[in-house]
Design a protein around this motif. Structure first.
Motif, short mmCIF file in Angstrom:
data_model
loop_
_atom_site.label_atom_id
_atom_site.label_comp_id
_atom_site.label_asym_id
_atom_site.label_seq_id
_atom_site.Cartn_x
_atom_site.Cartn_y
_atom_site.Cartn_z
N GLY A 230 0.82 -1.21 0.00
CA GLY A 230 0.00 0.00 0.00
C GLY A 230 0.85 1.25 0.00
N LYS A 231 0.29 2.35 0.51
CA LYS A 231 0.95 3.65 0.45
C LYS A 231 2.26 3.70 1.24
N LYS A 232 2.36 2.89 2.29
CA LYS A 232 3.57 2.91 3.12
C LYS A 232 4.65 1.98 2.59
N GLY A 233 4.42 1.42 1.42
CA GLY A 233 5.43 0.56 0.80
C GLY A 233 5.39 -0.88 1.28
N ARG A 234 4.42 -1.23 2.11
CA ARG A 234 4.30 -2.59 2.61
C ARG A 234 2.85 -3.04 2.54
N THR A 235 2.65 -4.32 2.70
CA THR A 235 1.31 -4.88 2.70
C THR A 235 0.61 -4.59 4.03
N TYR A 236 -0.69 -4.89 4.08
CA TYR A 236 -1.48 -4.67 5.29
C TYR A 236 -2.15 -5.98 5.70
N ILE A 237 -1.30 -6.93 6.06
CA ILE A 237 -1.76 -8.23 6.53
C ILE A 237 -1.88 -8.19 8.05
N CYS A 238 -2.91 -8.83 8.59
CA CYS A 238 -3.13 -8.83 10.03
C CYS A 238 -2.23 -9.87 10.70
N SER A 239 -1.58 -9.46 11.78
CA SER A 239 -0.70 -10.39 12.52
C SER A 239 -1.44 -11.07 13.66
N CYS A 240 -2.76 -10.92 13.69
CA CYS A 240 -3.56 -11.42 14.83
C CYS A 240 -4.22 -12.76 14.57
N MET A 241 -4.19 -13.22 13.32
CA MET A 241 -4.75 -14.52 12.97
C MET A 241 -3.80 -15.15 11.95
N ILE A 242 -3.02 -16.12 12.39
CA ILE A 242 -2.00 -16.74 11.54
C ILE A 242 -2.04 -18.25 11.75
N PHE A 243 -1.89 -19.00 10.67
CA PHE A 243 -1.69 -20.45 10.78
C PHE A 243 -0.37 -20.80 10.11
N LEU A 244 0.43 -21.59 10.80
CA LEU A 244 1.77 -21.95 10.33
C LEU A 244 1.98 -23.45 10.37
N ARG A 245 2.57 -23.97 9.33
CA ARG A 245 3.01 -25.37 9.35
C ARG A 245 4.50 -25.40 9.71
N PRO A 246 5.00 -26.49 10.29
CA PRO A 246 6.40 -26.53 10.73
C PRO A 246 7.38 -26.75 9.58
N THR A 247 7.36 -25.81 8.63
CA THR A 247 8.19 -25.90 7.44
C THR A 247 9.33 -24.89 7.52
N ASP A 248 10.31 -25.06 6.66
CA ASP A 248 11.41 -24.09 6.61
C ASP A 248 10.90 -22.71 6.24
N GLY A 249 9.89 -22.65 5.37
CA GLY A 249 9.35 -21.36 4.96
C GLY A 249 8.69 -20.61 6.11
N ALA A 250 7.88 -21.31 6.89
CA ALA A 250 7.21 -20.67 8.02
C ALA A 250 8.24 -20.22 9.06
N LYS A 251 9.25 -21.03 9.30
CA LYS A 251 10.28 -20.65 10.26
C LYS A 251 11.06 -19.44 9.77
N LEU A 252 11.28 -19.37 8.46
CA LEU A 252 11.99 -18.22 7.90
C LEU A 252 11.22 -16.93 8.15
N VAL A 253 9.90 -16.97 7.95
CA VAL A 253 9.08 -15.76 8.18
C VAL A 253 9.15 -15.34 9.64
#
Length: 357
Positions: A230-253
């Protein structure tokens, strides 16, 4: 990772250290006892008492001493995340929230809604202070753990404060720790209410699932890719509802999220919170992580659900988790939940594993 992390610690059904002194072998009579004698009947009764009372408690976290409040309070101070995750996880998955004492009413409201979806046994409360740890485990043994250090429970009330930042900035490390143990994990803030089962929406085998925090209406068939910045140069994803699998990708984030929080600490001039750092982490790992944007119709932001009646009516029956954000303050959030029939603790406290607090 060893498989022992996914198993409850072995506890023998009973051992002589749990027996009353009168039943230690050294104190037993040295001559045979007739089963029908007074002594024999007393011994049989004692054995039945042991099997009926001690053994059923042996497999609970903390064993038989869980029933003693003073001992229980002490034992939960040594309860570890691997132990708690092993006890709570179902099919390798946990539902997690992080709560301080002031948020207990919201925790109870959230738990009632989860209980209605038959998912409450999967919940692990990460207590950020000892008062919360003790209260939850007193009512619901084994479902709360504290990951040191304990925080000042009175410092995290106000959004934008340093105490609130210190509270929320621990979130990615908590989640990374769970992933490192080999579990999938769903994180929720407790100012949410479940109207359906979100697990039916976790389609595919992506690394990270999340929701949009924008109030702009998306088409029902919108893309599940990371939205453009968006306008601030970043996305606007909510950090309050997240599901993660125990993968290298999720751990990297999660690792990148931690780095971004360290690079953008709270200050009086810039009252940071955890969400911008989460969005920078998503953007900086694009192409390395398989992400999935959950449908807006099922996971609307508070700025949409509580402010766009036309949209709510048009998507009726599709809503799964309602987030009471876009408003600041405990009392304001409670009032809005009440106005929409989503403050459940007034009349339905019995449906919570914690009962009426």
């Amino acid at each position: 990772m060893t498989t022992s992390l996914h198993q409850r610690p072995f506890q023998p059904a009973f051992s002589h250290r749990f027996l009353p002194a009168s039943l230690h072998y050294s104190n037993l009579p040295q001559r045979p006892i007739s089963l029908f004698s007074r002594a024999g009947l007393l011994s049989l009764l004692a054995l039945m008492l042991i099997l009926g009372v001690i053994v059923p408690w042996a497999d609970m976290p903390g064993g038989i001493f869980s029933v003693n409040k003073a001992s229980s309070v002490n034992q939960w101070r040594h309860y570890t995340l691997p132990q708690a995750a092993s006890f709570v996880a179902k099919n390798g998955t946990l539902i997690v929230c992080a709560v301080s004492q002031a948020y207990l009413p919201f925790l109870n409201n959230w738990l009632i809604s989860i209980s209605r979806q038959k998912r409450q046994d999967m919940v692990l409360v990460i207590a950020e202070d000892y008062a919360t740890l003790d209260k939850v485990n007193e009512r619901w043994p084994g479902h709360a753990v504290l990951i040191p250090p304990a925080l000042d429970s009175q410092a995290a009330h106000k959004f934008g404060s340093q105490g609130f930042f210190n509270f929320t900035a621990r979130r990615p490390q908590h989640l990374l720790n769970i992933l490192e143990l080999g579990y999938s994990v769903m994180y929720n803030d407790v100012d949410m209410v479940w109207l359906g089962d979100p697990f039916t929406y976790l389609r595919g085998l992506h690394d990270v699932y999340f929701t949009d925090d924008m109030a702009a209406v998306k088409p029902l068939d919108h893309s599940h890719d990371l939205p453009p910045p968006g306008k601030k140069g970043r996305t606007y994803i909510c950090s309050c509802m997240i599901f993660l699998r125990p993968t290298d990708g999720a751990k990297l984030v999660m690792k990148k999220w931690i780095e971004e929080l360290q690079a953008q600490p709270w200050s009086r001039a810039k009252k940071a919170n955890d969400q911008p750092a989460f969005n920078w982490a998503l953007m900086k790992t694009t192409g390395q992580v398989d992400v999935y944007l959950l449908p807006q119709s099922a996971f609307p932001t508070g700025g949409l659900y509580f402010k766009n009646k036309t949209w709510v009516q048009g998507t009726k029956g599709k809503h799964v988790i309602i987030h009471n954000n876009y408003i600041v303050g405990f009392e304001k959030k409670i009032k809005r939940f009440r106005d929409y029939g989503l403050w459940l603790v007034d009349d339905h406290a019995k449906e919570s594993p914690l009962g009426k607090l």
